[in-house]
Design an enzyme around this catalytic site. Structure first.
Site, PDB file in Angstrom:
ATOM      1  N   HIS A 428       0.814  -1.206   0.000  1.00  0.00           N
ATOM      2  CA  HIS A 428       0.000   0.000   0.000  1.00  0.00           C
ATOM      3  C   HIS A 428       0.854   1.266   0.000  1.00  0.00           C
ATOM      4  O   HIS A 428       0.417   2.301   0.470  1.00  0.00           O
ATOM      5  CB  HIS A 428      -0.908   0.025   1.236  1.00  0.00           C
ATOM      6  CG  HIS A 428      -1.990  -0.993   1.214  1.00  0.00           C
ATOM      7  ND1 HIS A 428      -2.749  -1.293   2.335  1.00  0.00           N
ATOM      8  CD2 HIS A 428      -2.454  -1.798   0.230  1.00  0.00           C
ATOM      9  CE1 HIS A 428      -3.635  -2.241   2.034  1.00  0.00           C
ATOM     10  NE2 HIS A 428      -3.467  -2.558   0.766  1.00  0.00           N
ATOM     11  N   ASN A 462      -2.031   4.561  -5.699  1.00  0.00           N
ATOM     12  CA  ASN A 462      -1.814   4.933  -4.304  1.00  0.00           C
ATOM     13  C   ASN A 462      -0.698   5.963  -4.148  1.00  0.00           C
ATOM     14  O   ASN A 462      -0.665   6.703  -3.158  1.00  0.00           O
ATOM     15  CB  ASN A 462      -1.475   3.702  -3.472  1.00  0.00           C
ATOM     16  CG  ASN A 462      -2.587   2.676  -3.455  1.00  0.00           C
ATOM     17  OD1 ASN A 462      -3.746   2.998  -3.713  1.00  0.00           O
ATOM     18  ND2 ASN A 462      -2.242   1.429  -3.165  1.00  0.00           N
TER      19      ASN A 462
END
Length: 495
Positions: A428, A462
């Site tokens: 992430h 992201n």
């Protein structure tokens, strides 16, 4: 060979690239869209999630095919490594997952170790993700994007991903667990930040559920003629061709080949992930000061516990991040049958996964080496990152929180200690192409995801998130992609 051209070229076929394609098609129906993917098709259902393959041998073969530069069989965890994990110590198998690579030369036990990801296939991480789609908290949102605009974008992202807010609504075991957790955490929280089912991009079936990939996002676009929408698999992008603040096309090649060709483009969107998108910008001579800086990843604390219950739970539960509480916690059932070595459970095995926010530090950064190239012919990547004192303090707080949850719900599974996973394991990572309110050298793109100084070059994923987060970011980054896509359609349809 016929020259290629498109109104829009999208580099990368994951969820954010696919969201760009779908919204541009909605708002600019006549646009010719070309999507480039460095990896192959792995399923007849283009971009479908690999976990939906019922045959385990076929699923394993597909996962190996998605590994990008190292398409070899995954070496399974050994008993010695499993015992290390149970003891809460470093487990080398965590760095042998499909597609992972070590992004620096640190010793595996060094806290500066960073695990990157280089898998490639049509669908990108949309074929492999866990499908968690929680909404970001107020402090995780981007302060210069209006709340109404962000709410609309998040709703649109939920529609694109077909998010299910409660996959198993008739789950008494999970309801009881949420009551217990609610007594601990709900006081003082707004209703939408109280303990709740984890929103998942899944469809329930008679025998379980199906995870959503980019096939769900793209929908009928996958049936279009190649004249209007085309995915080119096994096609790496070597550089973005640009002049005087305008992208005019891209240079492409089959991975491992030096035979390149050019694609003319009216707009270019780089959606190759948080590591490989900055890499492509750098290789193209697009090097704003903030590129690759302030790389930021959730730290992960995990725990396996036993819960005594006569109503085994099926669904995942979520304790959301709130502004003064820097954690996002997922709690759900697991199966002893999936564990590599037998374990004696007297209750239901339950997994606790805690994401811990980490400080934004400009010293944590990507580095690029032009003297060496990778499998796509781009400068090799390395990552330098260290935990700050604040990070270490929050990690200790997170471990204590996991212990409290364990005591409230059941007990620690015998022989299973709390584990802190290697940095980068969440996949992430954020901040490498951070969004900014103004072009002051501290960001790479504006609030519409357009790269500063360019008319028609956008970035996605992201990596553009500039805030400190603990919540799973996929829904957030897809929402930001819809904002950029609408901007492109508005501008281009008027020309």
């Amino acid at each position: 060979m016929q020259d290629l051209s498109a109104d829009v070229v999208i580099v990368g076929s994951g969820p954010t690239g696919s969201a760009y394609a779908r919204i541009i098609r909605r708002d600019w129906p006549e646009a010719r869209i070309l999507m480039l993917e460095a990896g192959p098709y792995l399923r007849a259902e283009k971009g479908a999630h690999l976990d939906n393959i019922a045959d385990l041998e076929a699923r394993t073969a597909a996962e190996i095919g998605a590994q990008g530069p190292t398409r070899s069989a995954y070496a399974p965890i050994t008993e010695a490594e499993w015992n290390e994990r149970r003891a809460g110590r470093f487990d080398g198998s965590l760095l042998r997952r499909q597609g992972l690579f070590l992004a620096n030369e640190a010793d595996p036990h060094d806290e500066t170790l960073f695990a990157g990801f280089a898998a490639a296939n049509v669908g990108g991480m949309g074929t492999k993700w866990t499908t968690g789609c929680p909404r970001p908290s107020q402090s995780e949102r981007i302060p210069f994007i209006a709340a109404e605009q962000m709410d609309e974008a998040l709703g649109l992202a939920e529609d694109l991903l077909k998010v299910n807010k409660d996959l198993h609504p008739n789950d008494p075991g999970a309801s009881r667990l949420r009551e217990q957790l609610g007594a601990m955490f709900n006081q003082g929280r707004a209703p939408d930040r109280q303990v709740q089912p984890m929103p998942l991009a899944c469809t329930p079936t008679a025998s379980g559920f199906l995870r959503h990939g980019i096939d769900v996002i793209l929908g009928q676009m996958l049936e279009e003629s190649e004249e209007t929408f085309r995915i080119l698999p096994d096609t790496g992008c070597r550089r973005i061709i640009h002049e005087n603040g305008r992208a005019t096309g891209v240079e492409i090649a089959t991975p491992g080949s030096n035979d390149t060709r050019r694609v003319a483009a009216g707009t270019v969107i780089v959606a190759a992930d948080s590591l490989h998108s900055p890499q492509l910008l750098y290789a193209s001579g697009i090097r704003p000061a903030a590129l690759g800086r302030t790389i930021n990843d959730h730290y992960q604390v995990t725990k396996l516990i036993e819960v005594e219950t006569d109503q085994p739970m099926q669904s995942m539960s979520w304790i959301p991040r709130v502004d003064d509480w820097p954690f996002s916690v997922t709690i759900g059932p697991t199966s002893a049958n999936t564990m590599p070595f037998p374990a004696d459970f007297k209750g239901q095995p339950v997994f606790i996964g805690l994401f811990c926010a980490s400080d934004v530090d400009p010293g944590n950064r990507m580095e690029f080496d032009e003297t060496r190239t990778d499998w796509l012919g781009l400068p090799t990547i390395s990552i330098r990152a260290r935990k700050t004192p604040g990070d270490l303090a929050r990690l200790e707080e997170g471990k204590a929180l996991v212990a409290r949850i364990t005591d409230a719900l059941g007990r620690s599974a015998p022989g299973f200690e709390t584990v802190v996973l290697p940095v980068g394991s969440s996949l992430h990572y954020q901040g490498t192409m951070r969004m900014g309110e103004r072009n002051d050298g501290e960001s790479v793109c504006d609030a519409n995801s357009r790269v500063w100084g360019f008319e028609n070059l956008y970035v996605a994923g992201n990596g553009i998130i500039p805030t400190v987060t603990a919540t799973n970011p996929t829904l957030f980054s897809v929402a930001l992609a819809t904002i950029g896509a609408r901007q492109i359609a508005r501008e281009r349809r008027q020309t």
